[in-house]
Design an enzyme around this catalytic site. Structure first.
Site, PDB file in Angstrom:
ATOM      1  N   ASP A   1       0.837  -1.205   0.000  1.00 50.88           N
ATOM      2  CA  ASP A   1       0.000   0.000   0.000  1.00 50.88           C
ATOM      3  C   ASP A   1       0.874   1.259   0.000  1.00 50.88           C
ATOM      4  O   ASP A   1       2.045   1.211   0.401  1.00 50.88           O
ATOM      5  CB  ASP A   1      -0.889   0.041   1.249  1.00 50.88           C
ATOM      6  CG  ASP A   1      -1.904  -1.084   1.262  1.00 50.88           C
ATOM      7  OD1 ASP A   1      -2.174  -1.652   0.189  1.00 50.88           O
ATOM      8  OD2 ASP A   1      -2.406  -1.390   2.353  1.00 50.88           O
TER       9      ASP A   1
HETATM   10  N1  URA Z   1      -1.369  -5.664   4.166  1.00 52.16           N
HETATM   11  C1  URA Z   1      -1.808  -4.392   4.139  1.00 52.16           C
HETATM   12  O1  URA Z   1      -2.816  -4.047   4.724  1.00 52.16           O
HETATM   13  N2  URA Z   1      -1.082  -3.512   3.398  1.00 52.16           N
HETATM   14  C2  URA Z   1       0.045  -3.836   2.746  1.00 52.16           C
HETATM   15  O2  URA Z   1       0.675  -2.978   2.126  1.00 52.16           O
HETATM   16  C3  URA Z   1       0.480  -5.171   2.808  1.00 52.16           C
HETATM   17  C4  URA Z   1      -0.247  -6.074   3.524  1.00 52.16           C
END
Ligand code: URA
Length: 230
Positions: free
Chosen positions: A102
């Site tokens: 993310d």
């Molecule tokens: N889980 C999440 O919520 N975000 C990420 O970037 C990776 C795993």
């Protein structure tokens, strides 16, 4: 693609010709005579007929990046800088990301032009553990570990998450190992307890650990030994 198929796709070479060339030992793949037409060949292989190069074989490329917050795990984005903007490499359009993070998640990101390799790394079937260091707004209790180990039901996808391992390090900090990568998975798992994730950092993907020498935004090529681990 199979080698016999590769050969019969060449102009002036039908399937019978391909069989004869193979049987006569006139083909070599990466410097070794190859007689088995069922052998898979890829764009990275160097293929010769006698001394004539049929396919030069392009280099397979593998990088690890310490992704900083605020950079998108995508190859193009209209607003934000992307992780590819951090790479000073030629032919970046050939590269893709093996397991996105993310926008505000930091840590280990693997970038390659080898689709089979990145699939092995990310597909749930491989069961490779991805390790995340999680910081939360509220305290983390041992109950979290029990629930994560059993699996959580995600209504949107209508699935139960694979068993995940939680190691609590401090009241608001833990290591979580996942064996799959669902959308916002870590945040949703902690969200089950109404506990907001305020810091998320990926430390490991299967056998590959983020190099501690890499500052956020820095990257390096993987060694041949690291590539072979996956
Ligand atoms: N889980 C999440 O919520 N975000 C990420 O970037 C990776 C795993």
């Amino acid at each position: 693609m199979r080698l016999d198929r590769f050969l019969s796709n060449l102009p002036h070479c039908n399937r019978a010709d391909a069989r004869l060339l193979l049987a006569a030992g006139r083909l070599s793949v990466n410097g070794q005579i190859e007689r088995d037409g069922r052998r898979d060949v890829r764009e990275f292989d160097h293929i010769e007929l006698d001394d004539e190069t049929l396919q030069a074989g392009k280099p397979a490329r593998y990088f690890m990046l310490n992704k900083p917050a605020g950079v998108v795990s995508a190859t193009e984005h209209p607003e934000h800088r992307t992780v590819l903007d951090l790479l000073h490499e030629p032919d970046k359009h050939e590269l893709h990301i093996g397991g996105r993070l993310d926008l505000n998640t930091t840590g280990l990101l693997l970038i390659t032009n080898d689709g089979l390799w990145s699939r092995r790394l990310t597909e749930p079937r491989s069961r490779l553990g991805k390790v995340y260091r999680v910081h939360t707004e509220q305290p983390i209790t041992p109950e979290y570990g029990e629930v994560f180990a059993r699996g959580l039901y995600f209504a949107y996808e209508n699935l139960t998450t694979l068993p995940a391992e939680l190691q609590i390090l401090a009241s608001h900090e833990a290591l979580l190992t996942l064996h799959e990568g669902r959308y916002h998975q870590v945040k949703r798992m902690f969200g089950h307890f109404q506990n907001k994730v305020i810091g998320l950092h990926r430390e490991r993907m299967g056998p590959l650990q983020l190099d501690p020498e890499l500052a956020p935004g820095q990257y390096r090529a993987l060694s041949a030994e690291e590539v072979a681990l996956v």
